[in-house]
Design an enzyme around this catalytic site. Structure first.
Site, short mmCIF file in Angstrom:
data_model
loop_
_atom_site.label_atom_id
_atom_site.label_comp_id
_atom_site.label_asym_id
_atom_site.label_seq_id
_atom_site.Cartn_x
_atom_site.Cartn_y
_atom_site.Cartn_z
CG HIS A 233 95.13 3.33 -88.42
ND1 HIS A 233 95.68 4.33 -89.16
CD2 HIS A 233 94.21 3.90 -87.62
CE1 HIS A 233 95.14 5.48 -88.82
NE2 HIS A 233 94.24 5.25 -87.88
CE LYS B 19 94.79 8.99 -85.95
NZ LYS B 19 93.51 9.38 -86.59
O1 LIG Z 1 92.69 6.89 -86.49
C1 LIG Z 1 91.55 6.86 -86.07
C2 LIG Z 1 91.23 6.21 -84.82
C3 LIG Z 1 90.17 5.15 -85.04
O2 LIG Z 1 90.74 4.11 -85.80
C4 LIG Z 1 89.75 4.55 -83.68
O3 LIG Z 1 90.20 3.46 -83.36
O4 LIG Z 1 88.94 5.18 -82.98
C5 LIG Z 1 88.98 5.77 -85.73
C6 LIG Z 1 89.34 6.43 -87.04
O5 LIG Z 1 88.20 7.07 -87.58
C7 LIG Z 1 90.44 7.43 -86.84
O6 LIG Z 1 90.89 7.89 -88.08
#
Ligand SMILES: O=C1C[C@@](O)(C(=O)O)C[C@@H](O)[C@@H]1O
Length: 298
Positions: free
Chosen positions: A191, A218
């Site tokens: 992220h 992801k």
């Molecule tokens: O990695 C993700 C995706 C996310 O960051 C989103 O952008 O929807 C939401 C988070 O809860 C999840 O762990």
């Protein structure tokens, strides 16, 4: 598009109707056992959600706060056992559960070191695979509301568990192997809540996740421009074509909502939606998103 590999019968039929259809994942961020169970039931009752994401970082943050008030540091083992004590409340919903410990390194509320991250996830992996340990006492005070142990034991057997592993944590590859040995699927994640990496870097990150053995790769990025959204979608599409594993690409915030609605057209196997509190900027209410997905796909 390759599908999310940990759907169960309760959820699988929706995605099976049309293989282009993304799975819908909704996060739960409550910390008290009854509230966790209530939110999970509400998610199941929508009839449109495929997977619950159980965000355990808020649980850990609560325990850390509680321990601080008592002027002592919480041990990783204590965190993990509290989570295992709560697991039965999540599994009552009958949907597959993706357990996510989002660290402060990646925008979550778990302020843990690399070593503590590894230790907590290791204990959770072991505990989940030994189902007898799931409903035992966590050792936390019941008044905290964080002990899942109060009340009768609720069976967790039959629940499909998956684990989020942040690919940039030091022990990521070992955690992925260990989770596999114990029968859990793994979503590797990365992220950035500040900006969007270049398509080259995004591609390399997706590749690194697949090479580490993840079942799903992801990435969630914050766009600053429309071009960033396009970059993220392009990298997702290229990774879906190049890699043997399903991929999931998210462009966050209002600007990135195309990725949440139409991401599957670019190869994303799933999309995160909210019921109540969102867990990231730009998430769309699950009823609205499911309505659109229903119209666009089968
Ligand atoms: O990695 C993700 C995706 C996310 O960051 C989103 O952008 O929807 C939401 C988070 O809860 C999840 O762990």
């Amino acid at each position: 598009m390759k599908q999310l590999p940990f759907l169960n019968d309760a959820a699988g039929h929706r995605v099976a109707v049309d293989p282009r259809r993304p799975a819908i994942i909704v996060p739960v961020q409550a910390t008290a056992p009854e509230e966790i169970a209530r939110q999970c039931r509400a998610i199941t009752d929508t009839g449109v959600v495929d997977v619950i994401e159980w965000r355990i970082d808020p649980v850990l943050a609560s325990i850390a706060e509680e321990c601080c008030a008592g002027s002592r540091a919480a041990a990783p083992q204590e965190f993990a056992e509290a989570v295992l004590g709560l697991a039965a409340h999540v599994s009552t919903a009958g949907l597959p559960v993706l357990i996510t410990l989002r660290t402060g390194f990646e925008g979550g509320s778990a302020d843990v070191s690399e070593d503590v991250y590894t230790e907590i996830l290791t204990t959770i992996i072991t505990g989940l695979s030994e189902s007898s340990g799931l409903s035992e006492s966590s050792g936390l005070s019941e008044s905290s509301g964080l002990s899942g142990a109060s009340g009768p034991a609720i069976p967790t057997a039959g629940t499909t568990w998956a684990l989020d592993v942040e690919i940039d944590r030091r022990g990521a590859a070992e955690l992925i192997d260990m989770a596999h040995d114990r029968g859990l699927s793994v979503v590797a994640s990365h992220h950035n809540f500040a900006r969007t990496d270049s398509a080259e870097v995004l591609g390399a990150t997706f590749t690194r996740m697949a090479a580490a053995g993840a079942d799903v790769a992801k990435i969630a990025m914050m766009p600053g421009t429309r071009a960033d959204v396009a970059e993220l979608l392009r990298a997702t599409a290229l990774a879906e074509e190049a890699l043997a594993v399903p991929v999931l690409g998210i462009s966050m915030g209002q600007l990135g909502r195309t990725s949440r609605v139409m991401g599957a057209d670019f190869g994303s196997c799933a999309t995160f939606a909210q019921l109540g509190e969102s867990s990231a900027p730009g998430q769309i209410a699950v009823a609205d998103l499911a309505g659109i997905v229903d119209r666009l796909y089968g």
